[in-house]
Design a protein around this motif. Structure first.
Motif, mmCIF file in Angstrom:
data_model
loop_
_atom_site.group_PDB
_atom_site.id
_atom_site.type_symbol
_atom_site.label_atom_id
_atom_site.label_comp_id
_atom_site.label_asym_id
_atom_site.label_seq_id
_atom_site.Cartn_x
_atom_site.Cartn_y
_atom_site.Cartn_z
ATOM 1 N N THR A 164 0.864 -1.171 0.000
ATOM 2 C CA THR A 164 0.000 0.000 0.000
ATOM 3 C C THR A 164 0.903 1.224 0.000
ATOM 4 O O THR A 164 1.906 1.270 0.721
ATOM 5 C CB THR A 164 -0.969 0.012 1.200
ATOM 6 O OG1 THR A 164 -1.916 1.079 1.037
ATOM 7 C CG2 THR A 164 -0.258 0.145 2.524
ATOM 8 N N PHE A 165 0.585 2.203 -0.827
ATOM 9 C CA PHE A 165 1.420 3.390 -0.977
ATOM 10 C C PHE A 165 0.773 4.559 -0.245
ATOM 11 O O PHE A 165 -0.311 5.007 -0.632
ATOM 12 C CB PHE A 165 1.593 3.744 -2.455
ATOM 13 C CG PHE A 165 2.238 2.659 -3.271
ATOM 14 C CD1 PHE A 165 3.620 2.514 -3.292
ATOM 15 C CD2 PHE A 165 1.467 1.781 -4.013
ATOM 16 C CE1 PHE A 165 4.216 1.512 -4.040
ATOM 17 C CE2 PHE A 165 2.049 0.772 -4.765
ATOM 18 C CZ PHE A 165 3.440 0.636 -4.777
ATOM 19 N N PRO A 166 1.386 5.063 0.828
ATOM 20 C CA PRO A 166 0.847 6.238 1.507
ATOM 21 C C PRO A 166 1.004 7.471 0.611
ATOM 22 O O PRO A 166 2.105 7.780 0.159
ATOM 23 C CB PRO A 166 1.716 6.367 2.766
ATOM 24 C CG PRO A 166 2.474 5.083 2.870
ATOM 25 C CD PRO A 166 2.608 4.562 1.493
ATOM 26 N N VAL A 167 -0.093 8.161 0.388
ATOM 27 C CA VAL A 167 -0.104 9.317 -0.505
ATOM 28 C C VAL A 167 -0.727 10.496 0.228
ATOM 29 O O VAL A 167 -1.817 10.370 0.805
ATOM 30 C CB VAL A 167 -0.915 9.019 -1.786
ATOM 31 C CG1 VAL A 167 -1.014 10.264 -2.660
ATOM 32 C CG2 VAL A 167 -0.291 7.861 -2.551
ATOM 33 N N ARG A 168 -0.054 11.636 0.199
ATOM 34 C CA ARG A 168 -0.602 12.837 0.835
ATOM 35 C C ARG A 168 -1.841 13.262 0.063
ATOM 36 O O ARG A 168 -1.785 13.658 -1.103
ATOM 37 C CB ARG A 168 0.433 13.952 0.857
ATOM 38 C CG ARG A 168 0.065 15.080 1.793
ATOM 39 C CD ARG A 168 1.261 15.941 2.144
ATOM 40 N NE ARG A 168 0.966 16.837 3.248
ATOM 41 C CZ ARG A 168 1.869 17.289 4.108
ATOM 42 N NH1 ARG A 168 3.144 16.934 3.976
ATOM 43 N NH2 ARG A 168 1.519 18.095 5.084
#
Length: 316
Positions: free
Chosen positions: A237-241
């Motif tokens: 899972t890619f944390p994205v602002r």
């Protein structure tokens, strides 16, 4: 039968027995999840786990709830006694980069380098007293190896029957040209070596500055990240602002299309002026199971209400 032949047979039987024992231990570790629950394991799918446990009614990331920074005994108690589904906490090394550095993983967010609770104590309490998912956020590469050893020990004992996410910013992102993220190759190597059966949560360092808010994630940033992860076996899972996500949506849409293992976790800085319209746009152009929403109130409730209303209208 000659003595040498007898000992040769005994030795061969002994070797086979050792192999059998090792194989049995390995298989028993692989079966450490709850019976009938494929997701009740460190590398299990978080939504499937929460669906199985009855916390959510469908595979929709908008239904998942989070507790941030459970980094002290009091915050951990608050989190454990709440109805949130996933505990998120930061891991540092006690006395990091001082003469008092011990190498012991503790629960603390930089610049804090001391805490009233260690990772060992935190994991013990969380496993004993809850069935909540776990997300551990690393800001220092020094904390990663010892922390994975702790997780592996509890997993080998059959106690980690829930998804675990290992989070770190491993690439430079928008507005952070001089940021030093956690070393990507070292971080990923440690996970493969010490605790591969886990979900990776890996992202970019970011800084949001309103006067240059047109700066966002570039295609090069996204492609570099995909290049690092594409051949690894873990779910990612890619944390994205979140405040920067809509402007870069073509890039993230492309990223999600590259693998069924991929998802995004939209997160919000405390002062980020995120809009419901941006969130609704992203939700419209993605599948419910592809996006987690780790956001603050009141925008989370506003978004959830409108998203569910639109979903109901579309079904009607």
């Amino acid at each position: 039968m000659a003595p040498k032949k007898v000992w040769a047979i005994v030795g061969a039987v002994g070797a086979v027995s050792v192999v059998a024992i090792v194989l049995a231990v390995t298989l028993s570790q692989g079966r450490s999840s709850q019976s009938g629950c494929e997701s009740c394991r460190p590398d299990g799918d978080m939504m499937d786990y929460l669906l199985h446990s009855g916390h959510i009614s469908q595979r929709d990331g908008l239904l998942v709830t989070w507790h941030h920074a459970a980094n002290s005994q009091s915050e951990m108690e608050k989190a454990l006694n709440s109805d949130v589904m996933v505990l998120e906490a930061d891991v540092n090394v006690e006395g990091l980069n001082t003469a008092n550095e011990t190498g012991v993983p503790i629960m603390a967010h930089p610049p804090a380098i001391y805490s009233d609770i260690t990772l060992e104590q935190w994991v013990e309490a969380t496993l004993t007293r809850s069935k909540k998912g776990i997300k551990l956020d690393f800001k220092s590469i020094k904390a990663v190896g010892p922390s994975l050893d702790i997780l592996r020990k509890h997993t080998e004992n059959g106690r980690v029957q829930r998804p675990v996410w290992i989070n770190a910013d491993i690439l430079e992102g928008p507005n952070r040209p001089i940021a030093i993220p956690v070393n990507a190759s070292r971080f990923l190597s440690l996970v493969q070596e010490k605790y591969p059966n886990v979900t990776l949560s890996v992202g970019w360092t970011t800084l949001y500055i309103p006067i240059i808010q047109d700066k966002t994630y570039t295609r090069d940033m996204i492609e570099r990240m995909h290049g690092l992860l594409q051949d690894l076996p873990q779910k990612v899972t890619f944390p994205v602002r979140a405040v920067m996500a809509r402007a870069a949506w073509p890039h993230f849409s492309w990223l999600l299309s590259q693998s069924e293992r991929y998802s995004l976790t939209l997160w919000q800085g405390a002062s980020d002026p995120l809009t419901v319209d941006d969130l609704l746009y992203i939700r419209k152009h993605s599948a419910p199971h592809q996006i987690y929403y780790d956001l603050f109130e009141p925008i989370l409730s506003q978004f959830k209400q409108l998203a569910q209303k639109r979903s109901g209208s579309s079904r009607g």
